[in-house]
Design a protein around this motif. Structure first.
Motif, PDB file in Angstrom:
ATOM      1  N   VAL A   7       0.830  -1.038  -0.403  1.00 56.46           N
ATOM      2  CA  VAL A   7      -0.222   0.060  -0.174  1.00 56.46           C
ATOM      3  C   VAL A   7       0.628   1.522   0.019  1.00 56.46           C
ATOM      4  CG1 VAL A   7      -1.757   1.005   0.944  1.00 56.46           C
ATOM      5  CG2 VAL A   7      -1.932  -1.436   1.214  1.00 56.46           C
ATOM      6  N   SER A   8       2.172   1.276   0.474  1.00 54.89           N
ATOM      7  CA  SER A   8       2.905   2.451   0.915  1.00 54.89           C
ATOM      8  C   SER A   8       3.901   2.964  -0.559  1.00 54.89           C
ATOM      9  CB  SER A   8       4.132   2.281   1.739  1.00 54.89           C
ATOM     10  OG  SER A   8       3.375   2.210   3.027  1.00 54.89           O
ATOM     11  N   GLU A   9       3.797   1.954  -1.595  1.00 54.02           N
ATOM     12  CA  GLU A   9       4.068   1.200  -2.946  1.00 54.02           C
ATOM     13  C   GLU A   9       3.677   2.042  -3.410  1.00 54.02           C
ATOM     14  OE1 GLU A   9       7.388  -2.003  -2.738  1.00 54.02           O
ATOM     15  OE2 GLU A   9       5.690  -2.011  -3.117  1.00 54.02           O
ATOM     16  N   TYR A  10       2.480   1.651  -3.529  1.00 52.96           N
ATOM     17  CA  TYR A  10       1.079   2.089  -3.916  1.00 52.96           C
ATOM     18  C   TYR A  10       0.856   3.804  -3.654  1.00 52.96           C
ATOM     19  CZ  TYR A  10      -3.635   2.556  -6.147  1.00 52.96           C
ATOM     20  OH  TYR A  10      -5.251   3.098  -6.748  1.00 52.96           O
ATOM     21  N   LEU A  11       0.998   4.357  -2.998  1.00 49.53           N
ATOM     22  CA  LEU A  11       0.381   6.110  -2.107  1.00 49.53           C
ATOM     23  C   LEU A  11       1.699   6.296  -3.172  1.00 49.53           C
ATOM     24  CD1 LEU A  11      -1.498   4.728   1.009  1.00 49.53           C
ATOM     25  CD2 LEU A  11      -2.764   5.636  -0.941  1.00 49.53           C
ATOM     26  N   GLY A  12       2.759   5.820  -2.490  1.00 46.26           N
ATOM     27  CA  GLY A  12       4.036   6.911  -2.641  1.00 46.26           C
ATOM     28  C   GLY A  12       4.362   6.771  -1.959  1.00 46.26           C
ATOM     29  N   GLU A  13       5.965   5.999  -1.873  1.00 43.44           N
ATOM     30  CA  GLU A  13       6.559   5.661  -0.591  1.00 43.44           C
ATOM     31  C   GLU A  13       7.168   6.785   0.180  1.00 43.44           C
ATOM     32  OE1 GLU A  13       9.371   2.524  -2.155  1.00 43.44           O
ATOM     33  OE2 GLU A  13       8.382   1.291  -0.524  1.00 43.44           O
ATOM     34  N   PHE A  14       7.624   8.409  -0.990  1.00 49.52           N
ATOM     35  CA  PHE A  14       8.707   9.278  -0.081  1.00 49.52           C
ATOM     36  C   PHE A  14       7.109  10.480   0.617  1.00 49.52           C
ATOM     37  CE2 PHE A  14       8.520  14.094  -1.281  1.00 49.52           C
ATOM     38  CZ  PHE A  14       9.651  14.452  -0.212  1.00 49.52           C
ATOM     39  N   TRP A  15       5.977  10.567   0.151  1.00 54.74           N
ATOM     40  CA  TRP A  15       4.631  10.921   0.556  1.00 54.74           C
ATOM     41  C   TRP A  15       4.043  10.280   1.693  1.00 54.74           C
ATOM     42  CZ3 TRP A  15      -0.438   9.756   3.246  1.00 54.74           C
ATOM     43  CH2 TRP A  15      -0.887  10.764   3.028  1.00 54.74           C
ATOM     44  N   VAL A  16       3.851   8.774   1.639  1.00 55.42           N
ATOM     45  CA  VAL A  16       4.072   8.216   2.735  1.00 55.42           C
ATOM     46  C   VAL A  16       4.941   8.589   3.898  1.00 55.42           C
ATOM     47  CG1 VAL A  16       4.764   6.010   4.489  1.00 55.42           C
ATOM     48  CG2 VAL A  16       2.811   5.985   2.041  1.00 55.42           C
ATOM     49  N   ARG A  17       6.701   8.409   4.428  1.00 56.81           N
ATOM     50  CA  ARG A  17       8.472   8.712   4.579  1.00 56.81           C
ATOM     51  C   ARG A  17       7.445  10.065   5.089  1.00 56.81           C
ATOM     52  NH1 ARG A  17      11.365   5.913   1.475  1.00 56.81           N
ATOM     53  NH2 ARG A  17      11.630   8.033   0.100  1.00 56.81           N
ATOM     54  N   ARG A  18       6.844  10.654   4.687  1.00 60.22           N
ATOM     55  CA  ARG A  18       6.486  12.487   4.655  1.00 60.22           C
ATOM     56  C   ARG A  18       5.277  12.413   6.190  1.00 60.22           C
ATOM     57  NH1 ARG A  18       6.459  16.852   0.973  1.00 60.22           N
ATOM     58  NH2 ARG A  18       6.475  18.187   3.364  1.00 60.22           N
ATOM     59  N   HIS A  19       4.559  11.708   6.207  1.00 63.27           N
ATOM     60  CA  HIS A  19       3.463  11.293   6.051  1.00 63.27           C
ATOM     61  C   HIS A  19       3.186   9.977   7.656  1.00 63.27           C
ATOM     62  CE1 HIS A  19       2.337  13.947   3.529  1.00 63.27           C
ATOM     63  NE2 HIS A  19       1.860  14.928   4.327  1.00 63.27           N
ATOM     64  N   PRO A  20       3.727  10.046   8.628  1.00 61.10           N
ATOM     65  CA  PRO A  20       4.074   9.274   9.129  1.00 61.10           C
ATOM     66  C   PRO A  20       2.909   8.748  10.481  1.00 61.10           C
ATOM     67  CG  PRO A  20       5.690  10.424  10.162  1.00 61.10           C
ATOM     68  CD  PRO A  20       5.744  10.915   9.135  1.00 61.10           C
ATOM     69  N   SER A  21       2.334   9.370  10.768  1.00 68.28           N
ATOM     70  CA  SER A  21       1.237   9.387  11.002  1.00 68.28           C
ATOM     71  C   SER A  21      -0.060   8.273  10.122  1.00 68.28           C
ATOM     72  CB  SER A  21       0.106  10.948  11.094  1.00 68.28           C
ATOM     73  OG  SER A  21      -0.173  11.348  10.150  1.00 68.28           O
ATOM     74  N   VAL A  22       0.373   8.045   9.337  1.00 70.60           N
ATOM     75  CA  VAL A  22      -1.021   7.496   8.348  1.00 70.60           C
ATOM     76  C   VAL A  22      -0.380   5.800   8.559  1.00 70.60           C
ATOM     77  CG1 VAL A  22      -1.531   9.324   6.673  1.00 70.60           C
ATOM     78  CG2 VAL A  22       0.195   7.428   5.768  1.00 70.60           C
ATOM     79  N   SER A  23       0.782   5.782   9.055  1.00 72.31           N
ATOM     80  CA  SER A  23       1.591   4.354   8.787  1.00 72.31           C
ATOM     81  C   SER A  23       0.632   2.949   9.434  1.00 72.31           C
ATOM     82  CB  SER A  23       2.868   4.775   9.481  1.00 72.31           C
ATOM     83  OG  SER A  23       3.722   5.494   8.851  1.00 72.31           O
ATOM     84  N   SER A  24       0.291   3.624  10.097  1.00 69.99           N
ATOM     85  CA  SER A  24      -0.447   2.772  11.536  1.00 69.99           C
ATOM     86  C   SER A  24      -1.679   2.143  10.253  1.00 69.99           C
ATOM     87  CB  SER A  24      -1.372   3.048  13.083  1.00 69.99           C
ATOM     88  OG  SER A  24      -1.923   4.332  12.273  1.00 69.99           O
ATOM     89  N   SER A  25      -3.254   3.046   9.753  1.00 72.23           N
ATOM     90  CA  SER A  25      -3.598   2.537   8.818  1.00 72.23           C
ATOM     91  C   SER A  25      -3.671   1.990   7.952  1.00 72.23           C
ATOM     92  CB  SER A  25      -4.451   4.443   8.479  1.00 72.23           C
ATOM     93  OG  SER A  25      -4.959   5.019   9.161  1.00 72.23           O
ATOM     94  N   ILE A  26      -2.287   2.313   7.026  1.00 72.38           N
ATOM     95  CA  ILE A  26      -1.733   1.695   6.219  1.00 72.38           C
ATOM     96  C   ILE A  26      -1.336   0.195   7.073  1.00 72.38           C
ATOM     97  CG2 ILE A  26       0.964   1.546   4.516  1.00 72.38           C
ATOM     98  CD1 ILE A  26       0.477   4.528   4.409  1.00 72.38           C
ATOM     99  N   HIS A  27      -0.683  -0.247   7.992  1.00 74.34           N
ATOM    100  CA  HIS A  27      -0.391  -1.887   8.157  1.00 74.34           C
ATOM    101  C   HIS A  27      -1.950  -2.357   8.147  1.00 74.34           C
ATOM    102  CE1 HIS A  27       1.483  -4.804  10.000  1.00 74.34           C
ATOM    103  NE2 HIS A  27       0.844  -4.674  11.513  1.00 74.34           N
ATOM    104  N   SER A  28      -3.304  -1.282   9.173  1.00 69.77           N
ATOM    105  CA  SER A  28      -4.148  -2.234   8.974  1.00 69.77           C
ATOM    106  C   SER A  28      -4.512  -2.520   8.125  1.00 69.77           C
ATOM    107  CB  SER A  28      -5.224  -1.408  10.313  1.00 69.77           C
ATOM    108  OG  SER A  28      -4.926  -1.025  11.037  1.00 69.77           O
ATOM    109  N   LEU A  29      -4.866  -1.984   6.492  1.00 73.79           N
ATOM    110  CA  LEU A  29      -5.164  -1.915   5.683  1.00 73.79           C
ATOM    111  C   LEU A  29      -4.268  -3.310   5.130  1.00 73.79           C
ATOM    112  CD1 LEU A  29      -7.153  -1.317   3.235  1.00 73.79           C
ATOM    113  CD2 LEU A  29      -5.712  -0.205   2.331  1.00 73.79           C
ATOM    114  N   GLU A  30      -3.427  -3.261   5.019  1.00 74.10           N
ATOM    115  CA  GLU A  30      -2.419  -4.140   4.677  1.00 74.10           C
ATOM    116  C   GLU A  30      -2.704  -5.639   5.435  1.00 74.10           C
ATOM    117  OE1 GLU A  30       1.515  -2.783   4.589  1.00 74.10           O
ATOM    118  OE2 GLU A  30       1.668  -1.896   2.319  1.00 74.10           O
ATOM    119  N   LEU A  31      -3.004  -5.777   6.325  1.00 73.15           N
ATOM    120  CA  LEU A  31      -3.444  -7.183   7.746  1.00 73.15           C
ATOM    121  C   LEU A  31      -4.991  -7.525   6.784  1.00 73.15           C
ATOM    122  CD1 LEU A  31      -2.819  -6.292  11.367  1.00 73.15           C
ATOM    123  CD2 LEU A  31      -1.208  -8.091   9.674  1.00 73.15           C
TER     124      LEU A  31
END
Length: 94
Positions: free
Chosen positions: A63-87
């Motif tokens: 999901v991080s690759e799909y959204l754009g890893e650079f954007w995801v790294r700049r917005h760490p607060s979305v990481s838990s939501s990404i992880h939940s979706l992947e699970l």
């Protein structure tokens, strides 16, 4: 009678909310446009509705690759939501 949402739909909705929070914080800045694009990508996942369709959209990416890893790294607060979706996607496809 309302339609029952899958776990992947719920997780995608939470991801969209997390992205929207970031977008709201960035309103009026150049970064807001990129966050809006990322939100659109997350909506594409939500529209897929089920994990197997989401996996097709992801095309073997995270999901991080799909959204754009650079954007995801700049917005760490979305990481838990990404992880939940992947699970949720993995559990639905197990």
């Amino acid at each position: 009678m309302p339609r029952i949402k899958s776990d992947t739909e719920k997780a995608a909705g939470k991801l969209i909310s997390a992205i929207q929070n970031e977008w709201n914080e960035e309103m009026g800045t150049p970064q807001a446009a990129q966050s809006e694009e990322v939100m659109g990508l997350a909506h594409n996942l939500l529209q897929a509705r089920i994990g197997s369709s989401m996996k097709e959209k992801l095309k073997n990416r995270t999901v991080s690759e799909y959204l754009g890893e650079f954007w995801v790294r700049r917005h760490p607060s979305v990481s838990s939501s990404i992880h939940s979706l992947e699970l949720a996607i993995e559990q639905e496809n197990a």
